[in-house]
Every structure is written in structure tokens, then in C-alpha cells.
Design an enzyme around this catalytic site. Structure first.
Site, PDB file in Angstrom:
ATOM      1  N   CYS A 101      34.448 -11.895  54.189  1.00  0.00           N
ATOM      2  CA  CYS A 101      33.567 -11.210  54.984  1.00  0.00           C
ATOM      3  C   CYS A 101      34.212 -11.267  56.185  1.00  0.00           C
ATOM      4  O   CYS A 101      34.278 -12.254  57.011  1.00  0.00           O
ATOM      5  CB  CYS A 101      32.184 -11.515  54.755  1.00  0.00           C
ATOM      6  N   CYS A 124      31.607  -3.166  58.993  1.00  0.00           N
ATOM      7  CA  CYS A 124      32.094  -3.923  57.975  1.00  0.00           C
ATOM      8  C   CYS A 124      33.596  -4.389  58.448  1.00  0.00           C
ATOM      9  O   CYS A 124      34.411  -3.456  58.746  1.00  0.00           O
ATOM     10  CB  CYS A 124      32.468  -3.374  56.715  1.00  0.00           C
TER      11      CYS A 124
END
Length: 274
Positions: free
Chosen positions: A75, A208
Site C-alpha cells: 500500500c 490510493c
């Protein structure tokens, strides 16, 4: 009542519960712990949980679990936040190296921001036909540590990110792992606007990091942008993507942006036993 120290950090609107798990206080196989902890209004609430664990030859290992309890490769916003956590808690210095399921990352504290060297993207595909309920779309694809589809749109605000994103995430072309879906508008060769549907969260998120990277790389491969690229996320926070293109290959990818400490506290068993 058992208590677990934690910090909650936010990177561009992606929020994470971060726990130092050097002593193994969290059972990483307990998906119920993650899903309950991430449920908003009932517990702390977060897009995911990050565990800091021991690893050889690096400062620590990063493990990332989406809100659905599933562990994924990496991530980008989480990498920045876990770097800030490690620095603030004396686990690492201003420059650090850590292991992820997508490889070894290097990161650096830069004033209030964190700059992370990510893994080089793979499986870059252009002009991919994708049949959805509303017709045929032509999309790009890149794996920037995790898989991402990239749509180019003009009316970003009017795009149904949830519906199109959900269809894409579960599309047969991307099974069994599924994919994330990004919808971008090119503002200039140095600026992209983006909205992202994230698998695991199963909804649009405010930002993101790996999606911003994949979108910048696909757009650059098509000649629409050049490094460095500012990516304005749905939260309004801008992430900066740096990369080199050598002999048609994209290398030396860096993600730079904020990593804000929201609060510090202790989890009680009521946070996950309900």
C-alpha cells in the site's frame, strides 16, 4: 482488560491503524480483529491495518491488511504512514529500509512529508478492451505492487466510480485476485486528477498511492505526462510521483506525500469484541 498501543495515521485521506507487532501481540491470522477494528462508528475505523514486524537485514517488515481482513502485497499511502510511525517510535532513523510483500522499500522523512522508493511497475498494458454493463471501455493496466486498471475520463466528477469500479474489480479478466480501478483526468503534462475504487475496501477511497503511481505510469507510457507528476486525489491532497523511463522501462519510482498522525492511544478488547 488487554490493551494494545496504536497510532492512527492518514496519508492523503487513506487512514490506517498502525501497531508495533515486534512482540507478536497481534495474531496476524485473525481476520476478525482487522475487520472489526476497521469498522467505522463501531471501532477505530480505518481503510486498513498496518503491522510493524521484525525482519532480517532491514529496519522492519510492513504487513498490510485491507478493511476486509485480507492481506495484500503493499500500500503506497500505508508505506508512507508506516515510515512515519517507525521514525516517531524510534524503530528507524530518517532514512530506512523495510520489507513488504512486494519487495524491499526505501523511504525518507522529508520535513512533514515522506518519500518512498516503491517497486518498479510490471505488466504495463495499454489500450486494453474492457466490456462493462454500459459498453466497451479502453483502459490501461499496471501492477505497481498491486494490480490497477486505469480509465481516462473527461467528466471525473460525474463518473460512477462505485459501479464501474466494482464491475472492474470483479471482472473475469482480472480474476482470481481482482483489481483496483482508477479514473483519471489529465489536466496538464504535470498534473492528474484521480478517483479510485479499492478492492478490499470495496468502495471509493479518498486516495490510493499505488493507484496514483499506476495512473501516472500508464499516462506517461502513452505520452500524456512526464515525471514528476502531481496527482490530485479525491481528498484534495496532492501526491507527487517521480520515476525514470530508460529504454522503454519505468524504474526508480518514488511516491511522495503527507503522513499525518491523527491520534495515539490504546485499543481495548471492546474495539474488536462485538
Amino acid at each position: 482488560m488487554d490493551k494494545i498501543p496504536f497510532m492512527k495515521l492518514s496519508g492523503a485521506g487513506n487512514d490506517f491503524v498502525i501497531i508495533n507487532n515486534f512482540a507478536g501481540i497481534v495474531d496476524s491470522t485473525d481476520t476478525n480483529f482487522v475487520t472489526k477494528l476497521c469498522q467505522r462508528r463501531m471501532s477505530v475505523g480505518a481503510d486498513g491495518v498496518l503491522l510493524v514486524e521484525k525482519a532480517d537485514d532491514v529496519d522492519f517488515r510492513m504487513r498490510y491488511f485491507n478493511a476486509d481482513g485480507g492481506e495484500v502485497e503493499t500500500c503506497g499511502n500505508g508505506a508512507r504512514c508506516i515510515s512515519k510511525f517507525a521514525y516517531l517510535n524510534g524503530i528507524a532513523s530518517e532514512q530506512m529500509r523495510f520489507l513488504t510483500n512486494a519487495g524491499i522499500y526505501e523511504s525518507e522523512i522529508v520535513d512533514e512529508n515522506v518519500k518512498v522508493r516503491m517497486s518498479d511497475p510490471t505488466d504495463i498494458r495499454l489500450d486494453v478492451p474492457l466490456q462493462l454493463d454500459d459498453g466497451m471501455h479502453t483502459v490501461g493496466f499496471a501492477n505497481s505492487g498491486v494490480p490497477h486498471v486505469v480509465f481516462f475520463v473527461e467528466d471525473l466528477e460525474g463518473t460512477d466510480v462505485f459501479d464501474l469500479g466494482q464491475q472492474t474489480r470483479y471482472h473475469g479478466d482480472f480474476q482470481p485476485a481482482g483489481t483496483n480501478a482508477n479514473f483519471i483526468r489529465i489536466q496538464s503534462p504535470a498534473l492528474i486528477d484521480i478517483r479510485t475504487y479499492e478492492r478490499g475496501v470495496e468502495d471509493e477511497t479518498l486516495a490510493c498511492g499505488t493507484g496514483s503511481i499506476a495512473s501516472a505510469i500508464v499516462a506517461a507510457t502513452l505520452g500524456k505526462v512526464t515525471s514528476p507528476v502531481d496527482v490530485k486525489t479525491a481528498s484534495g491532497v496532492v501526491l507527487k510521483i517521480h520515476f525514470d523511463v530508460e529504454d522503454g522501462e519505468t524504474r526508480n519510482v518514488y511516491l511522495e506525500g503527507d503522513a499525518r498522525v491523527i491520534y495515539v492511544g490504546e485499543l481495548t478488547t471492546d474495539a474488536w469484541n462485538y
